[in-house]
Design an enzyme around this catalytic site. Structure first.
Site, PDB file in Angstrom:
ATOM      1  N   LYS A  11       0.767  -1.288   0.069  1.00 22.38           N
ATOM      2  CA  LYS A  11      -0.058   0.067  -0.135  1.00 22.38           C
ATOM      3  C   LYS A  11       0.778   1.006   0.003  1.00 22.38           C
ATOM      4  CE  LYS A  11      -3.900  -2.360   2.059  1.00 22.38           C
ATOM      5  NZ  LYS A  11      -5.115  -2.046   3.141  1.00 22.38           N
ATOM      6  N   TYR A  51     -12.245  -2.230  -3.698  1.00 23.93           N
ATOM      7  CA  TYR A  51     -13.006  -2.156  -2.368  1.00 23.93           C
ATOM      8  C   TYR A  51     -14.331  -2.279  -2.264  1.00 23.93           C
ATOM      9  CZ  TYR A  51      -8.426  -2.300  -0.145  1.00 23.93           C
ATOM     10  OH  TYR A  51      -7.036  -2.588   0.485  1.00 23.93           O
ATOM     11  N   PHE A  59     -15.479   3.792   7.065  1.00 27.28           N
ATOM     12  CA  PHE A  59     -14.010   4.170   6.633  1.00 27.28           C
ATOM     13  C   PHE A  59     -13.731   4.144   5.316  1.00 27.28           C
ATOM     14  CE2 PHE A  59     -14.318  -0.514   7.204  1.00 27.28           C
ATOM     15  CZ  PHE A  59     -13.798  -1.271   6.057  1.00 27.28           C
ATOM     16  N   ARG A  87      -2.426 -14.658   5.092  1.00 28.91           N
ATOM     17  CA  ARG A  87      -3.052 -13.713   5.942  1.00 28.91           C
ATOM     18  C   ARG A  87      -2.464 -13.928   7.147  1.00 28.91           C
ATOM     19  NH1 ARG A  87      -7.316 -10.424   4.446  1.00 28.91           N
ATOM     20  NH2 ARG A  87      -7.778 -10.479   6.543  1.00 28.91           N
ATOM     21  N   THR A  93      -5.763  -6.802  10.636  1.00 27.05           N
ATOM     22  CA  THR A  93      -6.093  -5.827  10.103  1.00 27.05           C
ATOM     23  C   THR A  93      -5.714  -4.677  10.977  1.00 27.05           C
ATOM     24  OG1 THR A  93      -8.237  -6.846   9.086  1.00 27.05           O
ATOM     25  CG2 THR A  93      -7.739  -4.382   8.765  1.00 27.05           C
ATOM     26  N   ARG A 104       2.181  -6.490   9.052  1.00 27.94           N
ATOM     27  CA  ARG A 104       1.745  -5.467   9.753  1.00 27.94           C
ATOM     28  C   ARG A 104       2.092  -5.042  10.835  1.00 27.94           C
ATOM     29  NH1 ARG A 104      -4.606  -7.322   7.266  1.00 27.94           N
ATOM     30  NH2 ARG A 104      -4.417  -5.922   5.335  1.00 27.94           N
ATOM     31  N   HIS A 117      -2.333  -5.551   1.670  1.00 31.86           N
ATOM     32  CA  HIS A 117      -3.486  -6.300   1.284  1.00 31.86           C
ATOM     33  C   HIS A 117      -3.049  -7.690   1.038  1.00 31.86           C
ATOM     34  CE1 HIS A 117      -7.372  -7.334  -0.562  1.00 31.86           C
ATOM     35  NE2 HIS A 117      -6.723  -7.836  -1.361  1.00 31.86           N
TER      36      HIS A 117
HETATM   37  N1  UDP Z   1      -9.740  -0.246   6.997  1.00 33.71           N
HETATM   38  C1  UDP Z   1      -9.904   1.004   7.414  1.00 33.71           C
HETATM   39  N2  UDP Z   1     -10.363   0.939   8.657  1.00 33.71           N
HETATM   40  C2  UDP Z   1     -11.362   0.024   9.414  1.00 33.71           C
HETATM   41  C3  UDP Z   1     -11.115  -1.273   8.814  1.00 33.71           C
HETATM   42  C4  UDP Z   1     -10.473  -1.374   7.672  1.00 33.71           C
HETATM   43  O1  UDP Z   1      -9.383   1.758   7.099  1.00 33.71           O
HETATM   44  O2  UDP Z   1     -11.942   0.219  10.420  1.00 33.71           O
HETATM   45  C5  UDP Z   1      -8.936  -0.545   5.592  1.00 33.71           C
HETATM   46  C6  UDP Z   1      -7.759  -1.034   5.923  1.00 33.71           C
HETATM   47  O3  UDP Z   1      -6.813  -0.595   5.127  1.00 33.71           O
HETATM   48  C7  UDP Z   1      -8.086  -2.519   5.373  1.00 33.71           C
HETATM   49  C8  UDP Z   1      -9.079  -2.349   4.463  1.00 33.71           C
HETATM   50  O4  UDP Z   1     -10.039  -1.056   4.828  1.00 33.71           O
HETATM   51  O5  UDP Z   1      -6.864  -3.305   5.027  1.00 33.71           O
HETATM   52  C9  UDP Z   1      -9.991  -3.569   4.024  1.00 33.71           C
HETATM   53  O6  UDP Z   1     -10.571  -3.958   5.060  1.00 33.71           O
HETATM   54  P1  UDP Z   1     -10.691  -5.321   5.601  1.00 33.71           P
HETATM   55  O7  UDP Z   1     -11.792  -5.429   6.878  1.00 33.71           O
HETATM   56  O8  UDP Z   1     -11.206  -6.162   4.539  1.00 33.71           O
HETATM   57  O9  UDP Z   1      -9.512  -5.733   6.153  1.00 33.71           O
HETATM   58  P2  UDP Z   1      -8.208  -6.939   5.583  1.00 33.71           P
HETATM   59  O10 UDP Z   1      -8.947  -7.885   4.508  1.00 33.71           O
HETATM   60  O11 UDP Z   1      -7.286  -5.829   4.500  1.00 33.71           O
HETATM   61  O12 UDP Z   1      -7.516  -7.128   6.687  1.00 33.71           O
HETATM   62 MG    MG Z   2     -10.249  -7.889   3.418  1.00 32.86          MG
END
Ligand code: UDP
Ligand code: MG
Length: 140
Positions: A11, A51, A59, A87, A93, A104, A117
């Site tokens: 990212k 997305y 968000f 993962r 996340t 992360r 991601h």
């Molecule tokens: N994100 C955010 N705020 C939140 C949750 C997610 O900005 O409260 C962003 C973050 O960059 C995350 C992306 O949105 O990686 C996609 O969210 P997801 O829940 O799919 O998480 P991931 O699969 O990336 O772990």
């Molecule tokens: Mg996701």
């Protein structure tokens, strides 16, 4: 056992601060092979489409602004049980909840700017890989 590919994005925050090399090294050390990769700057349309599952969430708009704020590396990675293994390598996340030693935990600066991601299912890995790469841009 899942499939053998996943899709990842390094990212904008991580690219901007010179973390691309260290992140690729961690992927390499964990046994992931690069099947396709390129540097791109996402358009608003691309980011919103990528997305779209999060459209309407609080968000969403901030996430889109962030994801178009600078170039990213998009890639297809190969590994046994790739989605689940990747993962694990990237961690939760929210970096505050990510395990020590995960990408992360090491490189995220916030929930939003969480460095990488990783696809959440084989179906989404295939969809995301096809979103960015033609068949002739993929190897292995
Ligand atoms: N994100 C955010 N705020 C939140 C949750 C997610 O900005 O409260 C962003 C973050 O960059 C995350 C992306 O949105 O990686 C996609 O969210 P997801 O829940 O799919 O998480 P991931 O699969 O990336 O772990
Ligand atoms: Mg996701």
């Amino acid at each position: 056992m899942g499939g053998n590919i996943t899709f990842s994005i390094i990212k904008p925050n991580a690219v901007r601060t010179g973390k691309t090399g260290p992140i690729l090294a961690m992927m390499n050390e964990a046994g992931f092979e690069i099947s396709a990769m390129k540097m791109v700057r996402l358009t608003t349309n691309q980011a919103e489409s990528f997305y779209s599952v999060h459209k309407g969430k609080p968000f969403f708009e901030g996430l889109i602004e962030f994801m178009i704020s600078g170039p990213v590396f998009v890639m297809v990675l190969k590994h046994e049980n790739a989605v689940e293994e990747f993962r694990k390598l990237i961690g939760a996340t929210d970096p505050a909840k990510a395990e020590p030693g995960t990408i992360r935990k090491m490189f995220a600066v916030s929930v939003q700017m969480n460095a990488v991601h990783g696809s959440d299912s084989d179906e989404n890995a295939a969809r995301e890989a096809d979103f960015f790469f033609t068949a002739s841009e993929r190897f292995l």
